[in-house]
Scaffold this active site. Sequence first.
Site, mmCIF file in Angstrom:
data_model
loop_
_atom_site.group_PDB
_atom_site.id
_atom_site.type_symbol
_atom_site.label_atom_id
_atom_site.label_comp_id
_atom_site.label_asym_id
_atom_site.label_seq_id
_atom_site.Cartn_x
_atom_site.Cartn_y
_atom_site.Cartn_z
ATOM 1 N N ASP A 13 0.810 -1.283 0.217
ATOM 2 C CA ASP A 13 -0.047 -0.144 -0.551
ATOM 3 C C ASP A 13 0.914 1.380 -0.223
ATOM 4 O OD1 ASP A 13 -2.814 -1.286 0.149
ATOM 5 O OD2 ASP A 13 -2.306 -1.521 1.755
ATOM 6 N N LYS A 16 2.039 1.834 -5.155
ATOM 7 C CA LYS A 16 2.520 1.188 -6.275
ATOM 8 C C LYS A 16 1.323 1.703 -7.891
ATOM 9 C CE LYS A 16 2.587 -2.524 -4.679
ATOM 10 N NZ LYS A 16 2.209 -2.040 -3.100
ATOM 11 N N GLY A 40 -4.677 -4.133 -3.811
ATOM 12 C CA GLY A 40 -5.656 -3.524 -3.993
ATOM 13 C C GLY A 40 -4.638 -2.254 -4.409
ATOM 14 N N HIS A 41 -4.900 -1.275 -5.572
ATOM 15 C CA HIS A 41 -4.235 -0.900 -6.291
ATOM 16 C C HIS A 41 -5.133 0.399 -6.798
ATOM 17 C CE1 HIS A 41 -0.806 -3.368 -7.235
ATOM 18 N NE2 HIS A 41 -1.028 -3.515 -5.904
HETATM 19 P P1 GDP Z 1 -0.600 0.574 -3.459
HETATM 20 O O1 GDP Z 1 -1.531 -0.726 -2.974
HETATM 21 O O2 GDP Z 1 0.430 0.212 -3.547
HETATM 22 O O3 GDP Z 1 -0.898 0.656 -5.375
HETATM 23 O O4 GDP Z 1 -1.271 1.476 -3.228
HETATM 24 P P2 GDP Z 1 -2.756 1.661 -2.412
HETATM 25 O O5 GDP Z 1 -3.187 2.501 -4.217
HETATM 26 O O6 GDP Z 1 -3.611 0.490 -1.556
HETATM 27 O O7 GDP Z 1 -2.483 2.610 -1.133
HETATM 28 C C1 GDP Z 1 -2.165 3.892 -1.899
HETATM 29 C C2 GDP Z 1 -3.214 4.761 -1.180
HETATM 30 O O8 GDP Z 1 -2.854 6.376 -1.454
HETATM 31 C C3 GDP Z 1 -4.002 5.164 -2.856
HETATM 32 O O9 GDP Z 1 -5.814 6.189 -1.711
HETATM 33 C C4 GDP Z 1 -3.919 5.991 -3.674
HETATM 34 O O10 GDP Z 1 -4.998 7.280 -4.256
HETATM 35 C C5 GDP Z 1 -2.561 7.393 -2.338
HETATM 36 N N1 GDP Z 1 -1.959 8.126 -2.922
HETATM 37 C C6 GDP Z 1 -1.626 7.812 -3.548
HETATM 38 N N2 GDP Z 1 0.168 8.641 -3.863
HETATM 39 C C7 GDP Z 1 -0.813 9.542 -2.939
HETATM 40 C C8 GDP Z 1 0.084 10.709 -2.318
HETATM 41 O O11 GDP Z 1 1.094 11.352 -2.525
HETATM 42 N N3 GDP Z 1 -0.311 11.694 -1.777
HETATM 43 C C9 GDP Z 1 -2.073 11.651 -1.339
HETATM 44 N N4 GDP Z 1 -2.645 11.798 -0.720
HETATM 45 N N5 GDP Z 1 -2.531 9.831 -1.177
HETATM 46 C C10 GDP Z 1 -1.352 9.170 -2.391
HETATM 47 P P1 IMO Z 2 -1.090 -4.095 -1.727
HETATM 48 O O1 IMO Z 2 -0.566 -4.603 -3.313
HETATM 49 C C1 IMO Z 2 -1.185 -4.835 2.059
HETATM 50 C C2 IMO Z 2 -1.287 -8.444 3.480
HETATM 51 C C3 IMO Z 2 -1.876 -8.895 4.216
HETATM 52 C C4 IMO Z 2 -1.783 -9.538 5.219
HETATM 53 C C5 IMO Z 2 -0.192 -10.895 4.733
HETATM 54 C C6 IMO Z 2 -1.138 -12.379 4.499
HETATM 55 O O2 IMO Z 2 -2.262 -3.264 -2.010
HETATM 56 O O3 IMO Z 2 -0.070 -2.952 -1.421
HETATM 57 P P2 IMO Z 2 -2.513 -12.968 2.491
HETATM 58 O O4 IMO Z 2 -3.966 -12.770 1.422
HETATM 59 O O5 IMO Z 2 -1.470 -12.033 0.433
HETATM 60 O O6 IMO Z 2 -1.868 -14.344 2.094
HETATM 61 O O7 IMO Z 2 -2.481 -12.097 3.270
HETATM 62 O O8 IMO Z 2 0.005 -10.156 3.822
HETATM 63 N N1 IMO Z 2 -1.180 -8.311 2.462
HETATM 64 C C7 IMO Z 2 -1.347 -6.979 2.302
HETATM 65 N N2 IMO Z 2 -0.915 -5.967 2.913
HETATM 66 N N3 IMO Z 2 -1.196 -4.397 0.780
HETATM 67 C C8 IMO Z 2 -1.424 -5.232 0.057
HETATM 68 O O9 IMO Z 2 -1.638 -5.335 -0.999
HETATM 69 C C9 IMO Z 2 -1.382 -6.741 0.619
HETATM 70 N N4 IMO Z 2 -1.352 -8.350 -0.017
HETATM 71 C C10 IMO Z 2 -2.220 -8.876 1.116
HETATM 72 O O10 IMO Z 2 -3.298 -7.886 5.475
HETATM 73 O O11 IMO Z 2 -0.972 -9.768 6.253
HETATM 74 MG MG MG Z 3 -2.731 -1.648 -2.115
#
Ligand code: GDP
Ligand code: IMO
Ligand code: MG
Length: 432
Positions: A13, A16, A40-41
């Site tokens: 999270d 990416k 979850g992106h």
């Molecule tokens: P990922 O799993 O690494 O792709 O990250 P997620 O999408 O799960 O979580 C990142 C969250 O931060 C998302 O809601 C993005 O829209 C948000 N985000 C990404 N970069 C920034 C930033 O520089 N500032 C803020 N405020 N939000 C950001």
């Molecule tokens: P993104 O791509 C954050 C965590 C789960 C749990 C552990 C194992 O959005 O960064 P799993 O279901 O993979 O066997 O769970 O890994 N986990 C994540 N945490 N971001 C993710 O993906 C994750 N995918 C799995 O919360 O601790």
């Molecule tokens: Mg994520």
Amino acid sequence: MPGVVLLGAQWGDEGKGKITDLLSRDYDYVARFQGGNNAGHTVIVGDRKLQLHLIPSGIMYDNVTPVIGNGCVLDLKVLIDEIDRLESEGISCERLVISSNAHLIMPYHRDLDAASEHRLGANLIGTTKRGIGPAYSDKVSRMGLRMQDLFDRSIFREKVAAALIEKNDILAKVYGLPTYTVDDIATEYQQYAQRLKPYIADTSPLINDALDKDDWVLFEGAQGTLLDIDHGTYPFVTSSNPTAGGAAVGAGVGPTKINRVLGIAKAYITRVGSGPFPTELSCADGDTFIEVGREYGTTTGRRRRAGWYDAVITKYAVQVNGLTDLCITKLDILSEFPTIKICVAYKHLDQTYTTVPGHQSAFHHAQPVYEEMPGWNVDISGCRHFDDLPPAAQAYIKRLEELAGVPVTMIAVGPDREQTIHRGFLQRNRSN
Ligand code: GDP
Ligand code: IMO
Ligand code: MG
């Protein structure tokens, strides 16, 4: 060439999805190489918010061929729903290519993931319950089913029957859960097979040919370094290799094809699920990260755990991934704080660690040693150049760079594509 790996440098999270989407205009291929719909992106473009779980975050660009590599595990219903959702929003998935060697998440994998978490009680891993661990376990035990199996009915039935001998016993006798029949599964999966046939290909030669003719390939990691099955905080990890080596294996290219490795790190840290987290905050500062940073899981909606930036972990990510570049995201969220802390070492018993302790018990009980820097307390979300940032924010980034030993070549100051400061990360000269 170039082949560029983009991956999470922390516990997932990190943002990416936003950075992959942003970089995609320079690339011909964006390939996922591990994980499944545990990812979850979130990608924001203008007033549109797109949530992706399986489909590479480059899907929005017409110039990109999105690839789901052999290292991924696929829940076919989720995949089809995601394709349908994107298409209904006017985003074409026609170019999507899926490896015939990717493994399938079967219904019993989901059941077993949830049942095993329940059995662990207080010691649960906190998985996403998407069947990820059981699907990878079957892959390694050589009893998994792959995408290509869908296209030979008798092989498919044979493999499901073999798996069910064991799975039904475990479901019924260990967990008291309902069992499956070969017919039920075969009927359901034949429908998926029809639907997904146009997308299936042998993706390793596709990507290798692309690199050989100087197309640009972005390998998009899911999860993060500390969730890696080999290099993460085992057993509180996911069941794949989100580290850079995983890109080679999970997309079918040699390591010599990878030119740059970009680690994405948040300006603070979050983690979902159980496991050690030295800088975790349980005080008001932690709540600020959650509320201002909107730190709720994209996949499960769970509140994330939050804490200060940990430079020891980043140094570890530099080491195990061979990072060449760092991207710091969510710098804007730190504007809330009068002073900012960076963890530069850990203490455990009478020892000080400046690297990740070799034994998990020391890491579990590690107390962070902080360095404090002044905050800037102004809105930086409109900054587009490094020099636009207040001096305190510039000093913070320079300190992170110094501690990591690699340059911070991108900085995100908001969720939108535009809210990014470019500081020298590889950009394409389109005449190439
Ligand atoms: P990922 O799993 O690494 O792709 O990250 P997620 O999408 O799960 O979580 C990142 C969250 O931060 C998302 O809601 C993005 O829209 C948000 N985000 C990404 N970069 C920034 C930033 O520089 N500032 C803020 N405020 N939000 C950001
Ligand atoms: P993104 O791509 C954050 C965590 C789960 C749990 C552990 C194992 O959005 O960064 P799993 O279901 O993979 O066997 O769970 O890994 N986990 C994540 N945490 N971001 C993710 O993906 C994750 N995918 C799995 O919360 O601790
Ligand atoms: Mg994520």
